[in-house]
Design a protein around this motif. Structure first.
Motif, short mmCIF file in Angstrom:
data_model
loop_
_atom_site.label_atom_id
_atom_site.label_comp_id
_atom_site.label_asym_id
_atom_site.label_seq_id
_atom_site.Cartn_x
_atom_site.Cartn_y
_atom_site.Cartn_z
N SER A 170 41.24 47.25 28.11
CA SER A 170 41.55 47.66 29.50
C SER A 170 40.91 46.72 30.52
O SER A 170 41.47 46.48 31.58
CB SER A 170 41.13 49.12 29.76
OG SER A 170 39.80 49.33 29.39
N THR A 171 39.75 46.14 30.19
CA THR A 171 39.11 45.22 31.15
C THR A 171 39.99 43.99 31.36
O THR A 171 40.15 43.50 32.48
CB THR A 171 37.71 44.83 30.63
OG1 THR A 171 36.95 46.02 30.47
CG2 THR A 171 36.99 43.89 31.59
N LYS A 173 43.31 43.81 30.86
CA LYS A 173 44.54 44.22 31.55
C LYS A 173 44.29 44.44 33.04
O LYS A 173 45.10 44.05 33.88
CB LYS A 173 45.10 45.49 30.92
CG LYS A 173 45.65 45.22 29.54
CD LYS A 173 46.41 46.40 29.04
CE LYS A 173 47.26 45.98 27.85
NZ LYS A 173 48.05 47.06 27.34
N ASN A 174 43.14 45.05 33.36
CA ASN A 174 42.84 45.34 34.76
C ASN A 174 42.50 44.10 35.56
O ASN A 174 42.72 44.05 36.76
CB ASN A 174 41.64 46.29 34.88
CG ASN A 174 41.97 47.67 34.38
OD1 ASN A 174 43.14 48.02 34.28
ND2 ASN A 174 40.95 48.46 34.04
N GLN A 175 41.91 43.11 34.89
CA GLN A 175 41.34 42.00 35.68
C GLN A 175 42.06 40.67 35.53
O GLN A 175 41.76 39.74 36.26
CB GLN A 175 39.87 41.83 35.29
CG GLN A 175 39.11 43.13 35.48
CD GLN A 175 37.72 42.92 36.03
OE1 GLN A 175 37.45 41.90 36.66
NE2 GLN A 175 36.85 43.87 35.80
N TYR A 243 33.81 53.97 34.74
CA TYR A 243 35.25 53.67 34.68
C TYR A 243 36.06 54.97 34.72
O TYR A 243 35.61 56.00 34.21
CB TYR A 243 35.61 52.96 33.37
CG TYR A 243 34.85 51.68 33.13
CD1 TYR A 243 35.28 50.47 33.67
CD2 TYR A 243 33.69 51.69 32.35
CE1 TYR A 243 34.56 49.30 33.45
CE2 TYR A 243 32.98 50.52 32.13
CZ TYR A 243 33.42 49.33 32.69
OH TYR A 243 32.71 48.18 32.47
#
Ligand SMILES: C[S@@+](CC[C@H](N)C(=O)[O-])C[C@H]1O[C@@H](n2cnc3c(N)ncnc32)[C@H](O)[C@@H]1O
Length: 257
Positions: A170-171, A173-175, A243
């Motif tokens: 997720s890190t 994908k988010n960033q 988060y």
């Protein structure tokens, strides 16, 4: 021990991880349990070879970036002779304490400060090498060297189990769309927290691997079999870490030289 390379003399990676361990100790946040992916993969490998307890005593394993020693302790409990290297003296002293507390000191062969990219051991010395969450934070040149050290140090037929970030995390994908990327998959993450060095973002550089990278990085291994593992943190644990949503996505890399 060989002389310290120049980049280690300047000590920035060493300082970062010493600070991180000081914060992890303060918060009780360091890893105290062996990484499941490593336990499972090492166990499957030797079960397939019909190993018995007695045979484990003949094996020599190295953990690259051994941290607080939870993985080494598990290996030693199987009877394996263990070696660990780490860039951080804080981590190494925690590791020594862990092994001593568990009565596993007799299984230690080497436990010393060194860089993953320059390991002071002879060629083809180890039956097995493990790494978990270490190579992912190295800049490109050191990362390539760290993998080539694994191949150099393994005996023919030796086992490598690696556990590292995948791009489904997720890190990533988010960033990925709003963070500096120095090469495909490598993000320079910004810490939300300028003081504590605990979360992935606090370490700065993170490389999220793609499956196709391993063939080149582990050139010299006859089997290279990465498998992806995804798991979502429970909401309560995700929010404890700051988060709304957190999905681990890790490669479990199984390779045989
Ligand atoms: C996230 S911790 C993982 C510790 C351990 N592998 C585990 O699974 O519990 C990363 C470890 O790698 C070490 N490390 C970071 N960069 C390193 C390098 N270039 N060479 C050797 N160790 C390094 C850190 O000091 C730290 O102990």
């Amino acid at each position: 021990m060989v002389n310290k390379p120049d980049w280690l003399k300047t000590g920035s990676i060493e300082r970062l991880w010493n600070t991180s361990f000081a914060h992890q100790i303060k918060q009780g946040a360091y890893n105290t349990a062996p990484v499941e992916a490593i336990v499972r993969s090492v166990s499957h490998h030797y079960r397939a070879k019909e190993f018995i307890k007695h045979d484990f005593k003949k094996l020599k394993f190295l953990e690259v970036g051994c941290g607080a020693g939870a993985n080494l302790a598990w290996l030693a409990e199987q009877g394996i002779r263990i070696s660990g290297i780490d860039i951080s003296q804080e981590a190494l002293s925690l590791c020594k304490k862990t092994l001593k507390r568990k009565g596993l000191e007799k299984n230690i062969e080497i436990l010393t400060q060194a860089s993953a990219s320059d390991i002071p051991c002879p060629d083809e010395y180890f039956d097995g090498i493990i790494e978990s969450c270490v190579f992912q934070n190295l800049p490109s040149e050191l990362r390539i060297k760290a993998f080539s050290e694994v191949v150099r140090l393994l005996k023919p037929g030796g086992l490598f189990i690696g556990h590292m970030l995948s791009r489904k995390h997720s890190t990533f994908k988010n960033q990925v769309n709003n963070t500096a990327q120095t090469e495909p998959g490598t993000l320079i993450l910004n810490s939300k927290n300028t003081k504590e060095k605990i979360n992935l973002e606090d370490i700065g550089l993170a490389h999220f691997f793609a499956k196709k990278e391993y063939k080149k990085l582990l050139r010299g291994c006859s089997i290279i079999d990465p498998c992806e593992s995804l798991y979502r943190l429970p909401k309560v644990e995700a929010s404890r870490r700051g988060y709304d949503y957190y999905q681990h996505a890790m490669w479990i890399v199984y390779a045989v030289k």
